[in-house]
Design a protein around this motif. Structure first.
Motif, PDB file in Angstrom:
ATOM      1  N   LYS A 114       0.777  -1.173   0.151  1.00 36.17           N
ATOM      2  CA  LYS A 114      -0.104  -0.038   0.042  1.00 36.17           C
ATOM      3  C   LYS A 114       0.871   1.339   0.034  1.00 36.17           C
ATOM      4  CE  LYS A 114      -3.955  -2.006   2.301  1.00 36.17           C
ATOM      5  NZ  LYS A 114      -5.064  -1.873   3.301  1.00 36.17           N
ATOM      6  N   ARG A 115       2.196   1.147   0.832  1.00 37.73           N
ATOM      7  CA  ARG A 115       2.751   2.344   0.515  1.00 37.73           C
ATOM      8  C   ARG A 115       3.397   2.769  -0.763  1.00 37.73           C
ATOM      9  NH1 ARG A 115       6.320   4.246   4.978  1.00 37.73           N
ATOM     10  NH2 ARG A 115       8.186   5.537   4.267  1.00 37.73           N
ATOM     11  N   GLU A 116       3.831   1.598  -1.370  1.00 36.85           N
ATOM     12  CA  GLU A 116       4.297   1.773  -2.624  1.00 36.85           C
ATOM     13  C   GLU A 116       3.307   2.148  -3.679  1.00 36.85           C
ATOM     14  OE1 GLU A 116       7.582  -2.095  -2.081  1.00 36.85           O
ATOM     15  OE2 GLU A 116       6.097  -2.041  -4.127  1.00 36.85           O
ATOM     16  N   ALA A 117       2.111   1.515  -3.580  1.00 38.51           N
ATOM     17  CA  ALA A 117       1.013   2.105  -4.390  1.00 38.51           C
ATOM     18  C   ALA A 117       0.803   3.498  -4.107  1.00 38.51           C
ATOM     19  CB  ALA A 117       0.034   1.005  -4.444  1.00 38.51           C
ATOM     20  N   TYR A 118       0.613   4.032  -2.925  1.00 38.12           N
ATOM     21  CA  TYR A 118       0.273   5.384  -2.499  1.00 38.12           C
ATOM     22  C   TYR A 118       1.210   6.192  -3.201  1.00 38.12           C
ATOM     23  CZ  TYR A 118      -1.509   9.171   0.405  1.00 38.12           C
ATOM     24  OH  TYR A 118      -1.793  10.123   0.842  1.00 38.12           O
ATOM     25  N   VAL A 119       2.563   5.908  -2.926  1.00 37.43           N
ATOM     26  CA  VAL A 119       3.724   6.887  -3.439  1.00 37.43           C
ATOM     27  C   VAL A 119       3.699   7.011  -4.950  1.00 37.43           C
ATOM     28  CG1 VAL A 119       6.136   7.248  -3.644  1.00 37.43           C
ATOM     29  CG2 VAL A 119       5.113   6.466  -1.516  1.00 37.43           C
ATOM     30  N   GLU A 120       3.257   5.777  -5.607  1.00 36.86           N
ATOM     31  CA  GLU A 120       3.179   5.910  -6.994  1.00 36.86           C
ATOM     32  C   GLU A 120       2.024   6.612  -7.586  1.00 36.86           C
ATOM     33  OE1 GLU A 120       3.021   2.829 -10.801  1.00 36.86           O
ATOM     34  OE2 GLU A 120       3.040   1.939  -8.500  1.00 36.86           O
ATOM     35  N   LEU A 121       1.159   6.618  -6.868  1.00 39.29           N
ATOM     36  CA  LEU A 121      -0.377   7.356  -7.168  1.00 39.29           C
ATOM     37  C   LEU A 121      -0.049   8.786  -7.221  1.00 39.29           C
ATOM     38  CD1 LEU A 121      -3.194   7.490  -7.819  1.00 39.29           C
ATOM     39  CD2 LEU A 121      -4.014   7.078  -5.438  1.00 39.29           C
ATOM     40  N   LEU A 122       0.788   9.131  -5.993  1.00 34.54           N
ATOM     41  CA  LEU A 122       1.017  10.475  -5.542  1.00 34.54           C
ATOM     42  C   LEU A 122       1.924  11.274  -6.646  1.00 34.54           C
ATOM     43  CD1 LEU A 122       0.622  10.939  -1.714  1.00 34.54           C
ATOM     44  CD2 LEU A 122      -1.069  11.273  -3.384  1.00 34.54           C
ATOM     45  N   THR A 123       3.030  10.408  -6.853  1.00 25.64           N
ATOM     46  CA  THR A 123       4.096  10.939  -7.597  1.00 25.64           C
ATOM     47  C   THR A 123       4.255  10.684  -9.096  1.00 25.64           C
ATOM     48  OG1 THR A 123       5.547   9.245  -6.904  1.00 25.64           O
ATOM     49  CG2 THR A 123       5.499  11.298  -5.693  1.00 25.64           C
ATOM     50  N   ALA A 124       3.064   9.965  -9.535  1.00 24.61           N
ATOM     51  CA  ALA A 124       3.262   9.497 -10.943  1.00 24.61           C
ATOM     52  C   ALA A 124       3.675  10.498 -11.910  1.00 24.61           C
ATOM     53  CB  ALA A 124       1.905   8.747 -11.448  1.00 24.61           C
ATOM     54  N   GLN A 125       2.985  11.725 -11.850  1.00 20.86           N
ATOM     55  CA  GLN A 125       3.161  12.571 -13.045  1.00 20.86           C
ATOM     56  C   GLN A 125       3.802  13.872 -12.280  1.00 20.86           C
ATOM     57  OE1 GLN A 125      -0.615  13.397 -14.510  1.00 20.86           O
ATOM     58  NE2 GLN A 125      -0.734  11.445 -15.711  1.00 20.86           N
ATOM     59  N   ASP A 126       4.179  13.889 -11.061  1.00 20.50           N
ATOM     60  CA  ASP A 126       4.915  14.992 -10.268  1.00 20.50           C
ATOM     61  C   ASP A 126       5.930  14.390  -9.498  1.00 20.50           C
ATOM     62  OD1 ASP A 126       5.649  17.312  -9.357  1.00 20.50           O
ATOM     63  OD2 ASP A 126       3.709  17.764  -8.057  1.00 20.50           O
ATOM     64  N   PRO A 127       6.999  13.917  -9.969  1.00 19.98           N
ATOM     65  CA  PRO A 127       8.012  13.354  -8.991  1.00 19.98           C
ATOM     66  C   PRO A 127       8.827  14.195  -8.428  1.00 19.98           C
ATOM     67  CG  PRO A 127       8.631  13.179 -11.447  1.00 19.98           C
ATOM     68  CD  PRO A 127       7.230  13.825 -11.469  1.00 19.98           C
ATOM     69  N   VAL A 128       8.837  15.446  -8.707  1.00 19.72           N
ATOM     70  CA  VAL A 128       9.673  16.481  -7.961  1.00 19.72           C
ATOM     71  C   VAL A 128       9.100  16.854  -6.731  1.00 19.72           C
ATOM     72  CG1 VAL A 128      10.588  18.909  -8.079  1.00 19.72           C
ATOM     73  CG2 VAL A 128      10.060  17.918 -10.283  1.00 19.72           C
ATOM     74  N   THR A 129      10.306  16.621  -5.810  1.00 23.50           N
ATOM     75  CA  THR A 129       9.877  16.804  -4.254  1.00 23.50           C
ATOM     76  C   THR A 129      10.964  17.509  -3.759  1.00 23.50           C
ATOM     77  OG1 THR A 129      11.013  14.832  -3.599  1.00 23.50           O
ATOM     78  CG2 THR A 129       8.791  14.668  -3.933  1.00 23.50           C
ATOM     79  N   THR A 130      10.452  18.637  -2.774  1.00 20.83           N
ATOM     80  CA  THR A 130      11.426  19.566  -2.144  1.00 20.83           C
ATOM     81  C   THR A 130      12.472  18.635  -1.272  1.00 20.83           C
ATOM     82  OG1 THR A 130      10.143  19.938  -0.275  1.00 20.83           O
ATOM     83  CG2 THR A 130       9.676  21.128  -2.254  1.00 20.83           C
ATOM     84  N   SER A 131      13.519  19.389  -1.202  1.00 22.30           N
ATOM     85  CA  SER A 131      14.870  18.647  -0.436  1.00 22.30           C
ATOM     86  C   SER A 131      14.380  18.532   0.944  1.00 22.30           C
ATOM     87  CB  SER A 131      15.914  19.307  -0.722  1.00 22.30           C
ATOM     88  OG  SER A 131      15.940  20.927  -0.231  1.00 22.30           O
ATOM     89  N   ALA A 132      13.555  19.791   1.388  1.00 22.59           N
ATOM     90  CA  ALA A 132      13.333  19.648   2.820  1.00 22.59           C
ATOM     91  C   ALA A 132      12.426  18.364   3.090  1.00 22.59           C
ATOM     92  CB  ALA A 132      12.492  20.908   3.217  1.00 22.59           C
ATOM     93  N   ASP A 133      11.470  18.019   2.339  1.00 20.32           N
ATOM     94  CA  ASP A 133      10.643  16.894   2.571  1.00 20.32           C
ATOM     95  C   ASP A 133      11.542  15.605   2.408  1.00 20.32           C
ATOM     96  OD1 ASP A 133       7.981  18.240   0.637  1.00 20.32           O
ATOM     97  OD2 ASP A 133       8.501  18.536   2.549  1.00 20.32           O
ATOM     98  N   THR A 134      12.453  15.479   1.606  1.00 20.75           N
ATOM     99  CA  THR A 134      13.343  14.383   1.528  1.00 20.75           C
ATOM    100  C   THR A 134      14.184  14.347   2.799  1.00 20.75           C
ATOM    101  OG1 THR A 134      13.460  14.557  -0.804  1.00 20.75           O
ATOM    102  CG2 THR A 134      15.068  13.141   0.197  1.00 20.75           C
TER     103      THR A 134
END
Length: 392
Positions: free
Chosen positions: A54-74
């Motif tokens: 579920k974690r993998e599917a949730y991440v894929e759903l959220l970042t499928a077309q928006d893979p850019v994340t902020t460095s602070a979040d990382t």
């Protein structure tokens, strides 16, 4: 124990931003993930965190077309502790922090805006199913996997089939309650597990004869180690690593607190890893449990037979209750009819009286006495030698 590498999750605020950027409501994400709307809301507020597939599917759903994340979040994500203890502590702490009114209002407004922006026409509602059709659909969806899970829980094929059938018979008997339950499959699964783990089965004659083990040596070793765990540890490990439930859901189904479920899970994993070191990784343990369950060809009865069995069982118990009630009324009436209506004091036992002479009684007459008695009776009563009383 080793911990499997999980994909990094965005922060709770970022999860919500990504969902709103894709014009998805919480209900849409819940449908895609196969969870409830409350679960998605808890993910976005940081109360709980998805895990496993579920974690993998949730991440894929959220970042499928928006893979850019902020460095602070990382950096925030890499600083999160891994392991069962960290997840349990975070969930217990978050449970003590209820939703704020502002967060609830923002969630409702975001969903309303997403629905208003959508130009698609609402799909027509599906046709309503009759109770038998809904029951048959639930039975067909849950039975194959549930029978295999119950087999892992007990190691007995016949008991697994019987437990699932009894659970669905009870579900059909209480169908108005089960049909409106938030998780009908979970209701049936919990009932089947409770019946399968009942200690009364060991008193049955067929329980004394063990069933044939799996053909593969690795499967036999895993099943042997799994069955040596305490029942509640076995059930917790099966729900978390076999079925794939979250820790709060596992704790709720086993009627335990989240820390207690986490402790049971850790001890069960340690016991399995001690005997089978190659299964120390949770992902490998999940894969091996799935393979072990899939190797057994277990079939259950048809849904119509289960419904008929439930109705027949209900009729039998109803008739037995009526017969017992009639018998009780008849026995009560007979008792009232034959019971004495007044008190009769019991007779006192006899007592020996001392100091009195024994009572003398004449014995049998001799031959001479009998002859004299007959002679006297034969004489006339008017003779001078006899005295006859006269009545005045």
């Amino acid at each position: 124990m080793t911990q499997s590498h999980a994909p990094p999750l965005p922060s709770p605020k970022e999860r919500r931003r990504l969902r709103e950027a894709k014009s998805l409501s919480q209900a849409d994400v819940a449908d895609k993930m196969g969870v409830t709307r409350e679960t998605v809301r808890s993910w976005e507020t940081g109360r709980t965190t998805p895990r496993g597939s579920k974690r993998e599917a949730y991440v894929e759903l959220l970042t499928a077309q928006d893979p850019v994340t902020t460095s602070a979040d990382t950096e925030d994500e890499t600083g999160v502790r891994t392991g069962i203890e960290a997840e349990a502590e975070a969930e217990v702490t978050a449970r003590q922090e209820p939703y704020t009114e502002a967060e609830t209002d923002r969630g409702v407004e975001a969903e309303a805006e997403a629905e208003a922006d959508s130009d698609e026409e609402p799909a027509p509602p599906p046709p309503a199913l009759t109770p038998p059709q809904a029951f048959d659909a639930l039975y067909a969806f849950c039975t194959p996997a549930l029978v295999r899970q119950t087999y892992l829980l007990t190691g007995r094929r016949e008991l697994a089939r019987e437990s699932v059938e009894r659970a669905f018979q009870l579900a059909w008997h209480r169908w108005p309650e089960v049909a409106v339950d938030r998780d009908p499959a979970g209701w049936v699964r919990a009932t089947a597990y409770e019946y399968a783990l009942s200690p009364w089965h060991r008193l049955r004659p067929r329980h004394r004869h063990p069933e044939a083990p799996p053909a593969d040596a690795a499967d036999r070793a895993l099943l042997d180690v799994f069955l040596k765990l305490p029942p509640m540890y076995r059930r917790t490990l099966l729900l978390y690593d076999g079925v794939g439930l979250d820790l709060p859901e596992t704790a709720a189904e086993t009627e335990a607190s989240t820390p207690a479920a986490a402790s049971r899970l850790m001890h069960a994993r340690e016991a399995v890893a001690e005997r089978l070191p190659e299964l120390a990784a949770p992902d490998e343990l999940h894969r091996r449990l799935t393979v072990l369950a899939a190797t057994e060809r277990l079939r259950a009865a048809k849904p119509r037979s289960v419904r008929y069995g439930s109705e027949h069982r209900a009729r039998t118990w109803t008739r037995a209750a009526i017969a017992f009630t009639v018998l009780l009324i008849g026995a009560t009436s007979l008792t009232l009819r034959t019971a004495p209506d007044h008190y009769e004091p019991p007779m006192a036992p006899g007592a020996t009286v001392r100091g009195l002479p024994p009572r003398a009684a004449s014995g049998p007459l001799s031959d001479e006495q009998l002859e004299l008695h007959a002679f006297l009776k034969s004489q006339m009563v008017s003779g001078p030698e006899r005295l006859v009383p006269e009545a005045r």
